[in-house]
Design an enzyme around this catalytic site. Structure first.
Site, PDB file in Angstrom:
ATOM      1  N   GLY A 111     -13.218  -5.250   0.491  1.00  0.00           N
ATOM      2  CA  GLY A 111     -12.163  -4.321   0.860  1.00  0.00           C
ATOM      3  C   GLY A 111     -12.444  -2.959   0.273  1.00  0.00           C
ATOM      4  O   GLY A 111     -13.188  -2.839  -0.716  1.00  0.00           O
ATOM      5  N   GLN A 163     -10.986   5.405  -2.812  1.00  0.00           N
ATOM      6  CA  GLN A 163     -12.326   5.086  -3.312  1.00  0.00           C
ATOM      7  C   GLN A 163     -13.424   5.894  -2.618  1.00  0.00           C
ATOM      8  O   GLN A 163     -14.572   5.885  -3.067  1.00  0.00           O
ATOM      9  CB  GLN A 163     -12.621   3.593  -3.145  1.00  0.00           C
ATOM     10  CG  GLN A 163     -11.725   2.705  -3.999  1.00  0.00           C
ATOM     11  CD  GLN A 163     -12.055   1.242  -3.807  1.00  0.00           C
ATOM     12  OE1 GLN A 163     -11.593   0.623  -2.860  1.00  0.00           O
ATOM     13  NE2 GLN A 163     -12.885   0.691  -4.678  1.00  0.00           N
ATOM     14  N   CYS A 214     -14.537  -4.787  -8.524  1.00  0.00           N
ATOM     15  CA  CYS A 214     -14.129  -3.615  -7.752  1.00  0.00           C
ATOM     16  C   CYS A 214     -15.338  -2.698  -7.585  1.00  0.00           C
ATOM     17  O   CYS A 214     -16.064  -2.457  -8.557  1.00  0.00           O
ATOM     18  CB  CYS A 214     -13.013  -2.880  -8.495  1.00  0.00           C
ATOM     19  SG  CYS A 214     -12.429  -1.398  -7.656  1.00  0.00           S
ATOM     20  N   LEU A 215     -15.529  -2.184  -6.378  1.00  0.00           N
ATOM     21  CA  LEU A 215     -16.673  -1.287  -6.139  1.00  0.00           C
ATOM     22  C   LEU A 215     -16.599  -0.041  -7.010  1.00  0.00           C
ATOM     23  O   LEU A 215     -17.616   0.564  -7.320  1.00  0.00           O
ATOM     24  CB  LEU A 215     -16.729  -0.885  -4.659  1.00  0.00           C
ATOM     25  CG  LEU A 215     -17.027  -2.031  -3.692  1.00  0.00           C
ATOM     26  CD1 LEU A 215     -16.852  -1.562  -2.254  1.00  0.00           C
ATOM     27  CD2 LEU A 215     -18.417  -2.588  -3.909  1.00  0.00           C
ATOM     28  N   HIS A 251      -5.044  -6.268  -4.330  1.00  0.00           N
ATOM     29  CA  HIS A 251      -6.026  -5.425  -5.048  1.00  0.00           C
ATOM     30  C   HIS A 251      -6.178  -4.070  -4.344  1.00  0.00           C
ATOM     31  O   HIS A 251      -6.114  -3.016  -4.993  1.00  0.00           O
ATOM     32  CB  HIS A 251      -7.377  -6.159  -5.109  1.00  0.00           C
ATOM     33  CG  HIS A 251      -8.480  -5.372  -5.747  1.00  0.00           C
ATOM     34  ND1 HIS A 251      -9.103  -5.760  -6.908  1.00  0.00           N
ATOM     35  CD2 HIS A 251      -9.086  -4.203  -5.379  1.00  0.00           C
ATOM     36  CE1 HIS A 251     -10.030  -4.856  -7.232  1.00  0.00           C
ATOM     37  NE2 HIS A 251     -10.038  -3.903  -6.317  1.00  0.00           N
ATOM     38  N   GLU A 252      -6.348  -4.098  -3.019  1.00  0.00           N
ATOM     39  CA  GLU A 252      -6.542  -2.843  -2.284  1.00  0.00           C
ATOM     40  C   GLU A 252      -5.270  -1.995  -2.290  1.00  0.00           C
ATOM     41  O   GLU A 252      -5.322  -0.773  -2.431  1.00  0.00           O
ATOM     42  CB  GLU A 252      -6.987  -3.123  -0.843  1.00  0.00           C
ATOM     43  CG  GLU A 252      -8.319  -3.864  -0.712  1.00  0.00           C
ATOM     44  CD  GLU A 252      -9.437  -3.228  -1.521  1.00  0.00           C
ATOM     45  OE1 GLU A 252      -9.454  -1.992  -1.685  1.00  0.00           O
ATOM     46  OE2 GLU A 252     -10.303  -3.979  -2.014  1.00  0.00           O
ATOM     47  N   HIS A 293      -4.761   0.163  -5.241  1.00  0.00           N
ATOM     48  CA  HIS A 293      -5.527   1.419  -5.253  1.00  0.00           C
ATOM     49  C   HIS A 293      -4.695   2.593  -4.729  1.00  0.00           C
ATOM     50  O   HIS A 293      -4.873   3.734  -5.153  1.00  0.00           O
ATOM     51  CB  HIS A 293      -6.786   1.295  -4.383  1.00  0.00           C
ATOM     52  CG  HIS A 293      -7.967   0.684  -5.092  1.00  0.00           C
ATOM     53  ND1 HIS A 293      -8.583   1.282  -6.169  1.00  0.00           N
ATOM     54  CD2 HIS A 293      -8.650  -0.465  -4.860  1.00  0.00           C
ATOM     55  CE1 HIS A 293      -9.601   0.517  -6.572  1.00  0.00           C
ATOM     56  NE2 HIS A 293      -9.657  -0.551  -5.806  1.00  0.00           N
TER      57      HIS A 293
HETATM   58 ZN   LIG Z   1     -11.041  -2.049  -6.015  1.00  0.00          ZN
END
Ligand SMILES: [Zn+2]
Length: 188
Positions: A45, A50, A98-99, A140-141, A144
């Site tokens: 995701g 991000q 997480c990226l 999680h997304e 953000h």
């Molecule tokens: Zn993340």
């Protein structure tokens, strides 16, 4: 286009993102870019902050874990202006990454079930319920968009132990197979 991923420590990850309307410029392109960037970085995701855009969109594609989680193989969605209206069920622990926080994985407790409404890429509204892995990724997304990162949700002891690791990551001390942007670096 593939965007660089904004890394922990950059202030855009801590902003509360803004809702958008149908006139948002080049929305179709933004969505395509989010997916392209997601595929390049092999995540599940990706939220617009991000890639440096403080707007309330995130995309999910569960394909990379589709072999282990059959329900996720075809789970590809765009969430615009989403609202989680209810969280319920027993909290569950699961390891997350997480990226924006490369090379770090931690157990995070989250509610097992959610109700969410959102617009898709065609501005159709959806009211849906999720549980399991999908509820996990969505939460999680969604976090953000409110400037919340999964490392905020670990216990106080783990948080203290993570502090120096997070500082190192914010300074570029990590390995990633995708392009990244650190605090102090200009986006675009
Ligand atoms: Zn993340």
């Amino acid at each position: 286009m593939v965007y660089p991923i904004v890394i922990y420590g950059h202030p855009v990850l801590r902003k509360v993102a803004e809702e958008i309307d149908r006139d948002y410029p080049d929305l179709e392109q933004v969505i395509a870019d989010l997916f392209e960037t997601l595929y390049k970085s092999e995540g599940l995701g990706l939220a617009a902050p991000q890639i440096g855009k403080s707007i309330r969109i995130f995309v999910i594609d569960g394909k990379p874990v589709g072999d282990d989680e059959p329900g996720l193989a075809d789970f590809r969605r765009v969430f615009i202006n989403a609202h989680i209206t209810e969280k319920y069920g027993d909290p569950e622990l699961m390891t997350e990454g997480c990226l924006s926080i490369p090379n770090l994985r931690e157990e995070v407790s989250r509610d097992s079930h959610i109700k969410i409404n959102y617009y898709d890429e065609n501005w159709h509204i959806h009211n849906e319920e999720y549980d399991g892995y999908k509820a996990r990724i969505i939460q999680h997304e969604y976090d953000h968009l409110d400037g919340i990162l999964f490392t905020d949700k670990v216990g106080p002891l783990r948080k203290r132990l993570l502090k120096s690791k997070l500082i190192a990551i914010s300074r570029g001390n990590f390995e990633a197979d995708y392009k990244t942007i650190l605090q102090g670096q200009k986006i675009k």
